[in-house]
Scaffold this active site. Structure first.
Site, PDB file in Angstrom:
ATOM      1  N   LYS A   1      -3.464   3.742  -2.566  1.00 44.64           N
ATOM      2  CA  LYS A   1      -4.607   4.397  -2.647  1.00 44.64           C
ATOM      3  C   LYS A   1      -4.423   5.815  -2.056  1.00 44.64           C
ATOM      4  O   LYS A   1      -3.610   5.787  -1.161  1.00 44.64           O
ATOM      5  CB  LYS A   1      -5.956   3.868  -1.835  1.00 44.64           C
ATOM      6  CG  LYS A   1      -6.154   2.157  -2.469  1.00 44.64           C
ATOM      7  CD  LYS A   1      -7.495   1.734  -1.717  1.00 44.64           C
ATOM      8  CE  LYS A   1      -7.697   0.490  -2.057  1.00 44.64           C
ATOM      9  NZ  LYS A   1      -7.095  -0.653  -1.179  1.00 44.64           N
TER      10      LYS A   1
ATOM     11  N   ASP B   1       0.848  -1.354  -0.073  1.00 47.06           N
ATOM     12  CA  ASP B   1      -0.058   0.016  -0.025  1.00 47.06           C
ATOM     13  C   ASP B   1       0.920   1.292  -0.227  1.00 47.06           C
ATOM     14  O   ASP B   1       2.060   1.290   0.276  1.00 47.06           O
ATOM     15  CB  ASP B   1      -0.848  -0.023   1.160  1.00 47.06           C
ATOM     16  CG  ASP B   1      -2.051  -0.824   0.942  1.00 47.06           C
ATOM     17  OD1 ASP B   1      -2.276  -1.487   0.009  1.00 47.06           O
ATOM     18  OD2 ASP B   1      -2.709  -0.985   2.305  1.00 47.06           O
TER      19      ASP B   1
ATOM     20  N   MET C   1      -7.460   8.712   9.540  1.00 40.36           N
ATOM     21  CA  MET C   1      -7.967   9.319   8.030  1.00 40.36           C
ATOM     22  C   MET C   1      -8.946  10.407   8.376  1.00 40.36           C
ATOM     23  O   MET C   1     -10.100  10.375   7.494  1.00 40.36           O
ATOM     24  CB  MET C   1      -8.569   8.318   7.314  1.00 40.36           C
ATOM     25  CG  MET C   1      -7.456   7.270   7.175  1.00 40.36           C
ATOM     26  SD  MET C   1      -8.175   5.593   6.254  1.00 40.36           S
ATOM     27  CE  MET C   1      -8.987   4.814   7.636  1.00 40.36           C
TER      28      MET C   1
END
Length: 259
Positions: A57, A35, A171
């Protein structure tokens, strides 16, 4: 011939915090599927000859959709490869590791979880701010401040606005104004301290001290590069006395104190 997939937590970024088991798998795997949030220090531990596949991502942009990642893991294992699926933090805490495991199980592909130190633990250790502390916090909650496809947040704000609990938001930078407003509206004091930590445990670590009433404005003044973790609660009041120095070569500590 079927291989095996290891769903690995890379930890918060400091390579010294990677588990021994994770390191062994990374150094013997045929393929590493990784990732975006895996730190360059961790990636440097992978042998140069090992095949690497990026499936990173970012908010609003997925270079490889999740269903294609699932299929990729299945295909690589069915080709007989030992696959290291490398994720930041822990694969079972906002890491979608269980979703990938479900697909592997359906396909009959063996898999193993390799836990990692999650970002909240890394930030606590790096900053010296405890997640629980007698007299300040009897519990801790982890929540995500971002939902797939930018859907609206649907959190139990009343239960989250608990002064006896430390709230850690993953996040959440893009939605911090809404998060702070909801917590205040549901009873959390406006002067509740907030510590934002970016790139915790790495040489790029940055910190910002604020309050619930001012954190969104403070972020607007000095945006922090993702990933950013928010520690909200009375335990953050210990930061001024318990703060550990930033890692070597880290940017200057940016502290915002508002009344």
């Amino acid at each position: 011939m079927s291989g095996k997939v290891f769903l690995i937590g890379a930890g918060p970024g400091d390579p010294d915090l990677l588990t021994v088991k994770a390191l062994k798998v990374l150094q013997t795997a045929d393929v590493v599927v990784f990732d975006r949030l895996v730190s360059p220090e961790i990636m440097a531990l992978i042998p140069a000859a090992t095949r690497r596949v990026s499936v990173g991502k970012t908010s609003g942009f997925h270079s490889v959709p999740q269903d294609r990642i699932n299929a990729l893991l299945v295909d690589l294992a069915r080709e007989g490869h030992t696959v290291a699926r490398l994720k930041g933090g822990d694969p079972l805490i906002f890491g979608r590791g269980s979703e990938e495991a479900e697909e592997l199980a359906v396909a009959g592909v063996p898999y193993v979880y390799v836990p990692g130190i999650t970002a909240a633990q890394g930030a606590a250790g790096s900053t010296g701010v405890p997640l629980t502390h007698r007299g300040l916090a009897t519990g801790v909650r982890y929540v995500t401040g971002h939902r797939a496809r930018d859907a609206g947040l649907d959190l139990d704000w009343k239960s989250l606005a608990d002064p006896d609990t430390t709230l850690v938001v993953y996040m959440g930078a893009a939605n911090m104004a809404e998060i702070a407003a909801q917590l205040i509206a549901h009873g959390l004091a406006i002067d509740t301290p907030v510590l934002a930590v970016a790139h915790a445990t790495t040489p790029r670590e940055m910190r910002m001290l604020s309050t619930l009433a001012h954190v969104a404005a403070d972020l607007a003044k000095g945006p922090m590069e993702a990933p950013v973790l928010f520690m909200i609660g009375r335990v953050v009041s210990l930061y001024s006395t318990a703060a550990l120095p930033l890692p070597a070569r880290a940017p200057t500590l940016r502290v915002v104190r508002n009344g």
